[in-house]
Motif scaffolding. Structure first.
Motif, PDB file in Angstrom:
ATOM      1  N   GLU A 275     -62.744  97.441 -23.185  1.00  0.00           N
ATOM      2  CA  GLU A 275     -63.305  96.739 -22.029  1.00  0.00           C
ATOM      3  C   GLU A 275     -62.226  96.493 -20.975  1.00  0.00           C
ATOM      4  O   GLU A 275     -62.477  96.595 -19.774  1.00  0.00           O
ATOM      5  CB  GLU A 275     -63.924  95.420 -22.481  1.00  0.00           C
ATOM      6  N   ARG A 276     -61.021  96.181 -21.416  1.00  0.00           N
ATOM      7  CA  ARG A 276     -59.913  95.981 -20.482  1.00  0.00           C
ATOM      8  C   ARG A 276     -59.640  97.248 -19.687  1.00  0.00           C
ATOM      9  O   ARG A 276     -59.434  97.204 -18.462  1.00  0.00           O
ATOM     10  CB  ARG A 276     -58.678  95.574 -21.273  1.00  0.00           C
ATOM     11  N   LEU A 277     -59.663  98.387 -20.347  1.00  0.00           N
ATOM     12  CA  LEU A 277     -59.417  99.655 -19.670  1.00  0.00           C
ATOM     13  C   LEU A 277     -60.571 100.001 -18.726  1.00  0.00           C
ATOM     14  O   LEU A 277     -60.360 100.577 -17.659  1.00  0.00           O
ATOM     15  CB  LEU A 277     -59.223 100.764 -20.712  1.00  0.00           C
ATOM     16  N   ARG A 278     -61.780  99.622 -19.115  1.00  0.00           N
ATOM     17  CA  ARG A 278     -62.930  99.851 -18.232  1.00  0.00           C
ATOM     18  C   ARG A 278     -62.795  99.006 -16.953  1.00  0.00           C
ATOM     19  O   ARG A 278     -63.092  99.472 -15.855  1.00  0.00           O
ATOM     20  CB  ARG A 278     -64.223  99.497 -18.972  1.00  0.00           C
ATOM     21  N   ARG A 279     -62.340  97.751 -17.117  1.00  0.00           N
ATOM     22  CA  ARG A 279     -62.183  96.862 -15.967  1.00  0.00           C
ATOM     23  C   ARG A 279     -60.986  97.236 -15.105  1.00  0.00           C
ATOM     24  O   ARG A 279     -60.982  97.018 -13.894  1.00  0.00           O
ATOM     25  CB  ARG A 279     -61.997  95.411 -16.433  1.00  0.00           C
ATOM     26  N   GLU A 280     -59.950  97.788 -15.756  1.00  0.00           N
ATOM     27  CA  GLU A 280     -58.698  98.081 -15.052  1.00  0.00           C
ATOM     28  C   GLU A 280     -58.323  99.551 -15.261  1.00  0.00           C
ATOM     29  O   GLU A 280     -57.398  99.865 -16.012  1.00  0.00           O
ATOM     30  CB  GLU A 280     -57.579  97.176 -15.567  1.00  0.00           C
ATOM     31  N   PRO A 281     -59.017 100.459 -14.610  1.00  0.00           N
ATOM     32  CA  PRO A 281     -58.731 101.886 -14.819  1.00  0.00           C
ATOM     33  C   PRO A 281     -57.313 102.292 -14.422  1.00  0.00           C
ATOM     34  O   PRO A 281     -56.836 103.337 -14.848  1.00  0.00           O
ATOM     35  CB  PRO A 281     -59.785 102.582 -13.949  1.00  0.00           C
ATOM     36  N   GLU A 282     -56.656 101.450 -13.646  1.00  0.00           N
ATOM     37  CA  GLU A 282     -55.266 101.754 -13.282  1.00  0.00           C
ATOM     38  C   GLU A 282     -54.340 101.691 -14.492  1.00  0.00           C
ATOM     39  O   GLU A 282     -53.171 102.125 -14.413  1.00  0.00           O
ATOM     40  CB  GLU A 282     -54.776 100.796 -12.183  1.00  0.00           C
ATOM     41  N   LEU A 283     -54.817 101.162 -15.623  1.00  0.00           N
ATOM     42  CA  LEU A 283     -54.029 101.133 -16.850  1.00  0.00           C
ATOM     43  C   LEU A 283     -54.095 102.445 -17.629  1.00  0.00           C
ATOM     44  O   LEU A 283     -53.526 102.537 -18.724  1.00  0.00           O
ATOM     45  CB  LEU A 283     -54.500  99.992 -17.760  1.00  0.00           C
ATOM     46  N   MET A 284     -54.781 103.453 -17.100  1.00  0.00           N
ATOM     47  CA  MET A 284     -54.975 104.683 -17.858  1.00  0.00           C
ATOM     48  C   MET A 284     -53.651 105.311 -18.292  1.00  0.00           C
ATOM     49  O   MET A 284     -53.520 105.820 -19.413  1.00  0.00           O
ATOM     50  CB  MET A 284     -55.789 105.696 -17.054  1.00  0.00           C
ATOM     51  N   GLY A 285     -52.654 105.278 -17.424  1.00  0.00           N
ATOM     52  CA  GLY A 285     -51.366 105.875 -17.787  1.00  0.00           C
ATOM     53  C   GLY A 285     -50.732 105.192 -18.983  1.00  0.00           C
ATOM     54  O   GLY A 285     -50.281 105.858 -19.929  1.00  0.00           O
ATOM     55  N   THR A 286     -50.673 103.856 -18.983  1.00  0.00           N
ATOM     56  CA  THR A 286     -50.086 103.147 -20.118  1.00  0.00           C
ATOM     57  C   THR A 286     -50.983 103.247 -21.349  1.00  0.00           C
ATOM     58  O   THR A 286     -50.483 103.279 -22.484  1.00  0.00           O
ATOM     59  CB  THR A 286     -49.826 101.671 -19.777  1.00  0.00           C
TER      60      THR A 286
END
Length: 412
Positions: A275-286
């Motif tokens: 859910e965190r990744l869905r909310r913050e797609p800018e975290l895809m790299g990490t």
């Protein structure tokens, strides 16, 4: 307890039992970080379990050599491989070589994995990611994610880069399973060393034909670059050419399959991080880096001491071998905060999954691109996802991950 813990490195089934595996490695890091492992059918070796020590060994490629024992195989297989190489046959990939020859051979394929080449490939990778997420939607609401999705995507990318015909992709997948799955009863071709070596002979027969074709009629693909590569003005030997194809065609997709499938399992088992990744797609790299750390598809490489030395005070004589335990290094408490927690925002993330130093994975940037493309396509389209059965891990002492991941999902 320490002796029992150290046996995990020489036990293919240990990688199918994650609680046992990680508990044993944590014990060794704390109490015996450089244990000597003498557990048949393998020759003895020292396991390097700490992140800093693994990096020190990888840095000093004059002291620590890949030849003659680059990966953990049985004593019988070691002897066969050595005899084959002495006779001018056998497998000799980049992971088997030391500098300066390693550096020259690596340069033949390096341009195909540089930033400019990968930028040119990005659109194609994105198209393939969409194709396989669409496939996942079409075969839903349940599937075995490994067999029906995760295998095909990176396989298609790397074999297309090589320029192989699509009708040969299933054959390459089967041979790769047999090569890396020699310790797994579901994947291996047979129980004897001779039956297992037949897989390598099949690979060589296929790629020898490919080499002849590309030398006679070069095309604009990686296979032609390898077939027509020169070392000091001379063509690669037949062994080095076929071996180059084998490592690119097999490790070039199988390790990425392991990271993608293991990454998805981690997201399912940690719904808060999904859910965190869905909310913050800018975290895809990490998130991708954490998936790669978490899964560690390449479990180890071996190095042999060129002279008497020591690691963390443990004497290691010239000719003795060390086992670089990447899975352990990637959970080292001195490097990673809460290493047994899956964290899509983990930064920094100095994982060792691609190796380090001169043998750093040639295809690392491509693997990262594929994973970013796939999950960037998948996650916004997921309405729900859960396990539909028990995940199954492959038995291995070298490369491996999930072989089955049954899931139930709703996907737009």
């Amino acid at each position: 307890m320490t002796d029992d813990a150290a046996t995990v490195f020489a036990d293919a089934k240990a990688y199918t039992d994650e609680p046992r595996l990680h508990a044993a490695m944590a014990h060794l890091r704390a109490h015996d970080p450089v244990p000597r492992v003498d557990h048949g059918p393998y020759r003895p070796f020292f396991a390097i379990t700490k992140h800093a020590d693994i990096m020190d060994v990888e840095r000093d490629n004059n002291l620590w050599l890949s030849e003659p024992r680059p990966v953990l195989t049985t004593a019988a297989a070691d002897d066969v491989a050595r005899a084959q190489l002495e006779s001018g046959a056998g497998l000799r990939t980049l992971i088997h070589m030391d500098d300066p020859h390693h550096r020259k051979v690596r340069a033949i394929g390096a341009d195909w994995f540089r930033p400019k080449a990968l930028r040119d490939l990005q659109t194609r990778v994105d198209e393939l990611a969409k194709r396989y997420v669409d496939r996942m939607r079409d075969i839903g609401p349940e599937c075995d994610f490994v067999e029906e999705v995760a295998v095909g995507f990176p396989l298609y990318v790397i074999l297309s880069l090589l320029g192989l015909p699509e009708e040969d992709f299933p054959r390459m997948h089967q041979l790769t399973q047999e090569l890396f799955g020699a310790d797994d009863v579901e994947y291996r071709r047979g129980a004897t060393l001779e039956e297992r070596m037949a897989t390598l002979l099949d690979f060589f027969a296929y790629f020898n034909e490919l080499t002849a074709s590309r030398r006679a009629h070069p095309t604009e693909d990686l296979a032609s670059a390898i077939a027509n590569g020169l070392i000091d003005g001379e063509p690669l030997s037949d062994v080095d050419t076929a071996s180059y194809y084998v490592i690119v065609a097999s490790a070039g997709h199988d390790t990425t399959k392991d990271a993608i499938s293991g990454g998805l399992r981690a997201l399912i088992e940690n719904p808060g991080e999904l859910e965190r990744l869905r909310r913050e797609p800018e975290l895809m790299g990490t998130a991708v880096e954490e998936m790669i750390r978490w899964t560690t598809p390449v479990k180890e490489f071996m190095r042999t001491a060129a002279e008497d030395t020591s690691v963390r005070g443990v004497p290691i004589a010239k000719g003795e071998s060390v086992y670089l335990a990447y899975t352990s290094g990637n959970r080292d408490e001195e490097v990673f905060d809460d290493p047994d927690t899956f964290d899509v925002g983990r930064f920094p993330n100095k994982h060792l999954s691609f190796g380090y130093g001169v043998h750093f994975c040639l295809g690392a940037a491509l693997a990262r691109m594929e994973m970013r493309s796939f999950f960037a396509e998948l996650i916004p389209r997921l309405d729900s996802i859960e396990l539909a059965g028990t995940p199954e891990l492959a038995a291995t002492v070298f490369v491996g991950g999930l072989k089955h991941l049954p899931i139930r999902y709703s996907l737009r």
